[in-house]
Design a protein around this motif. Structure first.
Motif, short mmCIF file in Angstrom:
data_model
loop_
_atom_site.label_atom_id
_atom_site.label_comp_id
_atom_site.label_asym_id
_atom_site.label_seq_id
_atom_site.Cartn_x
_atom_site.Cartn_y
_atom_site.Cartn_z
N ASP B 86 0.82 -1.22 0.00
CA ASP B 86 0.00 0.00 0.00
C ASP B 86 0.85 1.26 0.00
OD1 ASP B 86 -2.23 -1.59 0.18
OD2 ASP B 86 -2.51 -1.31 2.34
N LEU B 87 2.11 1.14 0.40
CA LEU B 87 2.98 2.31 0.52
C LEU B 87 3.84 2.48 -0.72
CD1 LEU B 87 4.25 1.87 4.18
CD2 LEU B 87 2.70 3.64 3.37
N THR B 88 3.94 3.72 -1.19
CA THR B 88 4.81 4.02 -2.32
C THR B 88 5.73 5.16 -1.91
OG1 THR B 88 2.85 3.62 -3.66
CG2 THR B 88 4.80 4.45 -4.80
N GLY B 89 7.01 5.02 -2.21
CA GLY B 89 7.93 6.11 -1.94
C GLY B 89 7.86 7.16 -3.04
N LEU B 90 8.12 8.40 -2.67
CA LEU B 90 8.13 9.48 -3.66
C LEU B 90 9.58 9.71 -4.14
CD1 LEU B 90 5.62 11.87 -1.84
CD2 LEU B 90 5.15 10.12 -3.58
N PRO B 91 9.73 10.33 -5.31
CA PRO B 91 11.06 10.42 -5.93
C PRO B 91 12.10 11.11 -5.04
CG PRO B 91 9.36 11.12 -7.47
CD PRO B 91 8.68 10.89 -6.17
N ASP B 92 11.69 12.10 -4.24
CA ASP B 92 12.68 12.83 -3.44
C ASP B 92 12.52 12.55 -1.94
OD1 ASP B 92 13.72 14.10 -5.76
OD2 ASP B 92 11.89 15.32 -5.77
N GLY B 93 11.98 11.41 -1.61
CA GLY B 93 11.70 11.10 -0.22
C GLY B 93 10.23 11.37 0.06
N GLY B 94 9.78 10.91 1.21
CA GLY B 94 8.36 11.01 1.50
C GLY B 94 7.63 9.80 0.93
N TYR B 95 6.37 9.70 1.21
CA TYR B 95 5.65 8.50 0.84
C TYR B 95 4.19 8.81 0.55
CZ TYR B 95 3.44 8.71 5.42
OH TYR B 95 2.70 9.11 6.51
N ARG B 96 3.55 7.87 -0.11
CA ARG B 96 2.11 7.96 -0.31
C ARG B 96 1.51 6.66 0.23
NH1 ARG B 96 1.29 7.52 -5.99
NH2 ARG B 96 0.33 5.50 -5.65
N ALA B 97 0.37 6.75 0.96
CA ALA B 97 -0.27 5.56 1.51
C ALA B 97 -1.62 5.36 0.86
CB ALA B 97 -0.44 5.70 3.02
N ASP B 98 -1.80 4.20 0.21
CA ASP B 98 -3.12 3.83 -0.29
C ASP B 98 -3.60 2.68 0.58
OD1 ASP B 98 -3.00 5.58 -2.58
OD2 ASP B 98 -1.45 4.21 -3.34
N GLY B 99 -4.81 2.23 0.33
CA GLY B 99 -5.26 1.06 1.06
C GLY B 99 -5.96 1.41 2.35
N TYR B 100 -5.94 0.44 3.26
CA TYR B 100 -6.78 0.49 4.45
C TYR B 100 -6.38 1.59 5.43
CZ TYR B 100 -8.72 -1.42 8.86
OH TYR B 100 -9.35 -1.61 10.05
#
Lengths: 160, 632, 372
Positions: B86-100
């Motif tokens: 569910d977690l994706t890293g962003l190109p310059d750090g940081g993250y995006r959370a999808d899912g539950y």
């Protein structure tokens, strides 16, 4: 094939021949997976008969050496078939090849079948087994793998 | 059964247990064995306790592109659960959370859990080390985190009970000598230790006895490779239990199948032969007094208004794909929440209960994991045996804890599967296949060269997994947001998560240790941390950059303490505010040390079962006719 | 097809001295082993991922046959004998005639299918008659009529000699030679040491009741003997496949199975030549090499068992990895078409032949010595 020959050749002889060149594994090992037909059909279904035909022609023109393929479509098909054999997974094609083939299906990777994963060739390259299948037995992980030295023994090591 | 105008829709039990995972299954086992009528409500499905269900899960895992912990288990919109993908890293750090999970913290909470019969322990690794005695009083001794209201000695007999129930294979003498764990004289585990891997032996041959400083001015530490206890069938110890021995438990759902570990190297996500303990094995021995109802998502704990709880409200669904469900209630003398640290907190928050201290949902912890990886100078035998059979235990405690988080070093037997997705990633790379299909591809290798190159490369892979103790911080927490609801209308958990500087300093120290280990081993270090899609846990600290992963060890969310003023549950895991409501599991832990927490959770739960039994007995004692005492 | 091999049978009488009993036990060991190659061949001939229930059933039987072999070896050690396993005489050539039976049923290495099932059912068939020799109902010169009768005779011999020599004198073997549960446990019972009359009789009971069922029922006695879930005896487990239906808890041998349906896809197996011989594979071909390698690894398995049964029980651990190695070799062979054009034209696939010769044993011993 000689039409008068009463003996049918083994399944998909041409595909197996090409696969031997692509994978570096012999025919016995490839047939030993039981997946020749499935992989042949998957390839035809994914890129179409015409592209497979051009790929075979290109490969023949390269003297049977996949490293000599220059056409990017044929080269990506070579990558895909090899990927399939090594992992049981049909990979994503390169975007330009996907477009060039005019494929009407999504360009996504997928495992062809649960057995395809367990028959992946990559595990054999280092004398391993696919995790979750073909387990080698209790305690076998303590033995040196082929080509590795016995670990130096130290005190208090596993007696069992 | 009572006659008269009873409400048939509301059956009454002695105990309602919420969740059929590790803790819930143990509670139901212990109380059911004593004759209490136990209702276990499981939010997920129960296909996994049948043999066809097990085989289906195995097939699903084999067919999954990424063999992540939840790969074998079918998504369930009615009882959703998080996935590490569910977690994706962003190109310059940081993250995006999808899912539950909704996530709003500076760093991502990178662990998953599973909602189905058997729970998250279906895909645990099966490592069953005890916590170190020092781990129970980190605030007092080292000035960080929170202390337990219990000591190791209080838990020790229950550790033994848990080791029996889970069927642990280990070497008590080695654990005592190498780690300093106290055991009663003559104690042996139910089974002999799992043999260490070839890799362990190679590393032991090169590291044992070597003295190392984690920093130039730090004191010396002596390295020693130590075998890890496993809840996994090994060779039974004939001397166990005063010579009565131990009979390993086989597979669930099919007669007389299951055996000792055959080295499938698939403990996570699923053990094909069920050599590894799962709660399904305990469930198979439940007495007839235990009733399991699956497809029952508890949405609220019901209260009487006098502090006591009456039972639970739950949403029953038939088809996981359909939003249709019916609301039901179940009443009991005792309610035990055993739904997982995050789910327990969610339920308490949704019910507005047990929060006089304001601590519900806070102190969320995990074991942040730092991976380092490299190549040995000869074949290492990767992807064989359990994920880890030994580790370095010398960084688990000591004065250094004042300055940095302690850590356990697991020797990783499965090549670079976790750090680099090996061997699929290696095959793709050598074929010239890039991760991004729009990028031009490399020429690629084929035939014998490809085969040789892969064998030479993958065959030498190994990794270290550094698992850190995370200190309890009130800012790391679970909340609920009514604007974001799941399919059945239940608000989803919101996670706010970060790593303290104490943990980050531990990570930096561990990396320095790792650098030295690779040098000592004469191994090629391939460790590199870069931001990007597959690195949601990437962060900078000081001069360095690191990437951490979640261990799946959620804890702390209904923290246990000595005082009702600053904790949610008492030393029996009973809510301070509600004498007949228990919240059990890792959520009760005030600190997690560096040990994989399941064994400690099991020990703590078995200890609580004794108190639950006494509570129930008191309730049923005729002389104890309770007069109103004005208790809160 | 070649003439079926005939196994030597001990004389038709109740064993009358220790040497006699040892002879009978060695025959029992050979008999238990005889069944393993046909079962393995059928199981590994299944196409990948197909016929899982049938595969699971056959697997469970094979593992119990291994258990039986081990228990018989324990019994043989217990009465002062020495098992002989790593010997070319121990491995019958196939097809072989099932010993101890009136009908001369050939036991061949067949792929999974109705014919293989018929043979298996015959091997495991319960013996409802079969009093031991010397019983008033059995004539003096009658030969063996069933495997069940043979085991009943063995049992009578153990009882008789225990009474004649005294229990302690009969069970004079070195207890350190006994294979125990620490060395081998798996599904369907566990290995236990045989040290006295009671454990000897228990071992014989496991061997017969897991095969044929207890007291005329469908089920074995695992529940009573090992505290495990009882399951249908081997005969009835095979019958479940044949009838494509499981036995339910109240089913009887006469009534047949009435439990749930078992899906069997009879065509989902690689067709094999039941008379396959290494000589049929062209010299130098990959199939020939693999079949030869198989026989060598099988010889290694028997060497491991030999050592485990005659003084070093702990090496039994190495048997499981070797079995799994055999599985991989076997499956790979089955998935390859038969290299002989005529047989391939008939749709046949390659298969291991279980022709284990002294040459294979020599190579296997050398390989094991290298690993020391």
């Amino acid at each position: 094939m000689d039409p008068h020959d009463p003996v049918p050749p083994p399944e998909c002889p041409g595909f197996v021949d090409v696969s031997v060149r692509l994978t570096g594994f012999d025919e016995f090992t490839l047939r030993g997976t039981g997946l020749v037909r499935l992989y042949h059909d998957t390839t035809v279904e994914q890129v179409g008969r015409a592209a497979v035909g051009r790929f075979l022609d290109d490969l023949a023109a390269a003297g049977g050496d996949p490293g000599g393929l220059t056409d990017e479509v044929s080269r990506d098909i070579a990558r895909a078939i090899t990927h399939l054999w090594y992992l049981g997974v049909w990979p994503q094609l390169s975007r330009s090849v996907h477009a060039a083939l005019g494929r009407e299906k999504p360009n996504t990777a997928f495992t062809v079948s649960p057995e395809a994963y367990t028959e992946g060739l990559v595990w054999q390259t280092f004398h391993g087994h696919p995790p979750g299948a073909k387990a080698p037995g209790f305690g076998t992980w303590a033995d040196p793998p082929p080509g590795a030295p016995a670990p130096a023994r130290r005190t208090g090591e596993d007696a069992r | 059964m009572t006659a008269g105008p009873a409400r048939p829709a509301t059956p009454r039990y002695d105990v309602v247990v919420v969740g059929a995972g590790l803790a819930g299954s143990l509670v139901a086992k212990r109380l059911g064995d004593r004759g209490w009528r136990v209702l276990v409500l499981e939010a997920g499905t129960r296909t996994l306790d049948s043999w066809p269900g097990h085989l289906d899960a195995l097939d699903t895992a084999h067919a999954a592109l990424a063999k992540v912990p939840n790969a074998p288990y079918r998504r369930n919109p009615a009882a959703p659960f998080p996935d590490v993908l569910d977690l994706t890293g962003l190109p310059d750090g940081g993250y995006r959370a999808d899912g539950y999970f909704l996530q709003n913290g500076p760093l991502p909470y990178g662990s998953d859990h599973l909602r189905a019969t058997g729970g998250t322990a279906l895909h645990w690794m099966g490592l069953a080390p005890r916590m170190h005695p020092d781990d129970f009083h980190v605030r007092r001794a080292y000035g960080y985190g929170r202390d337990w209201p219990l000591a190791y000695d209080d838990l020790e007999p229950h550790y033994r009970a848990a080791e029996r129930e889970l069927g642990v294979a280990g070497d008590a003498d080695e654990q005592r000598d190498a780690i300093g764990l106290p055991f009663p004289p003559g104690y042996g585990y139910p089974m002999h230790k799992i043999p260490r891997s070839y890799l362990d032996s190679v590393i032991a041959a090169r590291l044992d006895g070597v003295r190392l400083r984690e920093a130039p001015d730090a004191p010396e530490t002596t390295l020693r490779v130590v075998t890890t206890p496993h809840a996994r069938n090994s060779t039974p110890n004939p001397g166990y239990d005063s010579g009565r021995g131990h009979r390993p438990r086989g597979a669930v759902g099919t007669p007389n199948y299951g055996e000792r570990c055959v080295g499938h190297a698939f403990c996570v996500p699923i053990c094909p032969v069920q050599a590894k303990y799962t709660p399904l094995k305990t469930q198979a021995t439940w007495s007839d007094d235990v009733t399991l109802v699956a497809h029952a998502v508890v949405s609220r704990v019901l209260t009487a208004g006098n502090g006591r709880v009456l039972g639970v409200e739950y949403q029953r669904y038939d088809d996981p794909a359909s939003p249709a469900h019916t609301t039901r209630t179940a009443e009991a003398d005792l309610v035990v929440l055993a739904a997982h640290a995050v789910e327990n907190a969610k339920l308490l928050l949704l019910s507005g209960l047990a929060d006089a201290s304001g601590q519900v949902g806070r102190n969320l912890m995990d074991h942040p994991v730092l991976l380092t990886w490299g190549l040995l100078d000869h074949p290492a035998g990767p992807f064989r045996g359990p994920g880890s059979t030994s580790g370095l235990e010398c960084f688990r405690t000591g004065p250094a804890r004042r300055d940095r988080a302690p850590f356990r070093v697991e020797i990783g037997n499965w090549g670079w599967s976790w750090p680099a997705g090996s061997p699929s990633g290696d095959v793709s790379r050598l074929l010239g296949i890039t991760g991004d299909p729009s990028q031009p591809r490399g020429k690629g290798l084929f035939g014998a060269r490809l085969r040789r190159e892969l064998g030479h490369f993958v065959g030498r892979q190994f990794s270290f997994q550094f698992a850190f103790e995370q200190d309890a911080e009130s800012r790391n927490r679970v909340t609920v947001d009514p604007r974001h609801r799941d399919r059945l209308g239940i608000p989803r958990p919101v996670l706010t998560y970060d790593l303290s500087d104490h943990v980050k300093r531990g990570i930096a120290s561990a990396k320095a240790v790792s650098d030295q280990l690779f040098r000592l081993l004469g191994a090629e270090d391939h460790t590199a941390y870069a931001p990007g899609t597959s690195a949601p846990g990437w962060f900078r600290h000081g001069d360095g950059a690191f990437e951490f992963k979640g261990a799946g060890h959620a804890a702390g969310t209904h923290v246990m303490g000595a005082s009702r003023a600053d904790s949610v549950v008492d030393p029996w895991q009973r809510c301070w505010d509600h004498p007949n409501l228990y919240a059990v599991g890792c959520g009760s832990m005030p600190s997690v040390g560096t040990s994989n927490p399941s064994l400690t959770m099991a020990a703590l739960t078995l200890r609580s079962c004794e108190r639950m039994h006494r509570d129930l007995t008191e309730l049923h004692r005729p002389a104890a006719l309770r007069l109103p005492e004005g208790r809160p | 097809m070649t003439e079926p091999a005939v196994l030597a049978e001990p004389p038709f009488r109740v064993p009358r001295d220790r040497a006699d009993l040892q002879l009978f036990l060695q025959a029992a060991l050979t008999l238990e082993h005889l069944t393993i190659p046909p079962y393995l061949t059928a199981m590994y001939s299944l196409r990948p991922g197909r016929n899982r229930p049938a595969s699971h059933i056959i697997r469970s039987v094979v593992l119990e046959e291994m258990l039986h072999m081990t228990l018989v070896a324990n019994l043989l050690s217990a009465v002062g004998g020495e098992a002989l396993v790593a010997d070319s005489r121990f491995v019958s050539s196939y097809p072989a005639v099932l010993p101890f039976s009136k009908e001369k049923v050939p036991v061949a290495l067949r792929h999974f299918g109705p014919e293989a099932l018929e043979t298996f059912l015959y091997i495991e068939r319960p013996a409802y008659v079969a009093e031991p020799p010397g019983h008033p109902s059995v004539g003096e010169d009658d030969g063996w009529t069933s495997v069940g009768q043979f085991y009943a005779t063995l049992r009578a011999g153990v009882l008789r000699l225990s009474a004649e020599l005294g229990e302690r004198e009969l069970f004079c073997g070195d207890p350190a030679r006994q294979v125990g549960p620490a060395d081998f446990y798996d599904s369907g019972g566990e290995v236990f040491a045989v040290t006295d009359l009671a454990s000897a009789l228990k071992a014989l009971r496991v061997v017969t009741e897991q095969g044929e069922g207890a007291d005329g029922t469908v089920f074995d006695s695992d529940e009573e003997l090992f505290g495990e879930t009882r399951q249908p005896a081997h005969y009835f487990r095979f019958d479940e496949i044949r009838r494509e239906r499981a036995y339910g808890p109240y089913d009887t041998p006469a009534g047949g199975p009435s439990g749930p349906d078992i899906a069997v896809a009879w065509q989902d197996a690689y067709p094999l030549d039941p008379g396959a011989k290494v000589a049929h594979y062209p010299p130098g071909s990959a199939v020939r090499r693999a079949a030869d390698r198989f026989n060598e690894v099988y010889a290694r398995l028997l060497c491991v068992l030999q050592a485990a049964f005659t003084g070093t029980p702990a090496v039994l651990r190495a048997a499981v990895p070797t079995m799994l190695e055999l599985r991989a070799l076997s499956e790979r062979l089955h998935r390859n078409p038969h290299p002989d054009p005529a047989r391939r034209a008939a749709g046949l696939h390659a298969s291991p032949t279980y022709e284990v010769t002294e040459r294979h044993f020599e190579r296997a011993r050398a390989e094991l010595a290298l690993r020391e």
